[in-house]
Design a protein around this motif. Sequence first.
Motif, PDB file in Angstrom:
ATOM      1  N   ARG A 101      59.221  68.783  70.783  1.00  0.00           N
ATOM      2  CA  ARG A 101      58.200  69.638  71.388  1.00  0.00           C
ATOM      3  C   ARG A 101      58.245  70.979  70.685  1.00  0.00           C
ATOM      4  N   ILE A 155      54.068  55.608  69.254  1.00  0.00           N
ATOM      5  CA  ILE A 155      54.022  57.071  69.174  1.00  0.00           C
ATOM      6  C   ILE A 155      53.118  57.603  70.283  1.00  0.00           C
ATOM      7  N   PHE A 206      51.608  61.461  71.916  1.00  0.00           N
ATOM      8  CA  PHE A 206      51.419  62.893  71.714  1.00  0.00           C
ATOM      9  C   PHE A 206      51.029  63.521  73.042  1.00  0.00           C
ATOM     10  N   THR A 251      53.751  68.024  71.724  1.00  0.00           N
ATOM     11  CA  THR A 251      54.901  67.139  71.608  1.00  0.00           C
ATOM     12  C   THR A 251      54.508  65.857  70.888  1.00  0.00           C
ATOM     13  N   ALA A 252      55.385  65.381  70.036  1.00  0.00           N
ATOM     14  CA  ALA A 252      55.252  64.061  69.401  1.00  0.00           C
ATOM     15  C   ALA A 252      56.532  63.297  69.736  1.00  0.00           C
ATOM     16  N   ARG A 253      56.361  62.077  70.288  1.00  0.00           N
ATOM     17  CA  ARG A 253      57.523  61.316  70.732  1.00  0.00           C
ATOM     18  C   ARG A 253      57.403  59.856  70.293  1.00  0.00           C
ATOM     19  N   TYR A 254      58.566  59.262  70.019  1.00  0.00           N
ATOM     20  CA  TYR A 254      58.690  57.820  69.776  1.00  0.00           C
ATOM     21  C   TYR A 254      58.820  57.159  71.150  1.00  0.00           C
ATOM     22  N   GLY A 257      61.375  62.754  71.361  1.00  0.00           N
ATOM     23  CA  GLY A 257      60.773  63.368  70.195  1.00  0.00           C
ATOM     24  C   GLY A 257      60.988  64.861  70.151  1.00  0.00           C
TER      25      GLY A 257
END
Length: 165
Positions: free
Chosen positions: A29, A131, A133, A160-163, A27
Amino acid sequence: MKKISLLIAVLFIAASSFAQDYKNSIGVRLGSGYYDVASVAFKTFITAPAALEFDLGVRPYSAGDYKWTNLSLSGTYQHHFQIANVEGLKWFVGGGLVLANTFSDFDDRKGFSMGIYPTGGVDYKLKNAPIAFSADIRPTFNVIEGYDYYNNFYANGGITARYTF
């Protein structure tokens, strides 16, 4: 032999109590640091509580006639701990290394930097969606400084947001 079997069983139970909600994630950052304001972030769990995070970041600068860009790569080890009664929420501690290069037409604003940092933060994986975070802090100490702008230390925090997959 019974003691070894008991020890293996205890270690297995302890490790399974740290079971993460995902194995890998990728994702973005957003950081507050000198070397990155936006990064592509990849995180992978190497054991149940232990993860590695790699960030490829960029930060453009402009001050009057000065324009320069930082490009960075950081690698972080994170050890995660469950937060009781909150499914998917963990806190972590660890440390890492950042390599950065500053590109500029001005000699006093370019060069290679390397820093080390301790880190701490929280990681939350949504229950019904792929998802995750996180929020962290990385107070960075430069070992090599490309130019004297932060006197070998700067604070850096990020979200941070990540798949997850």
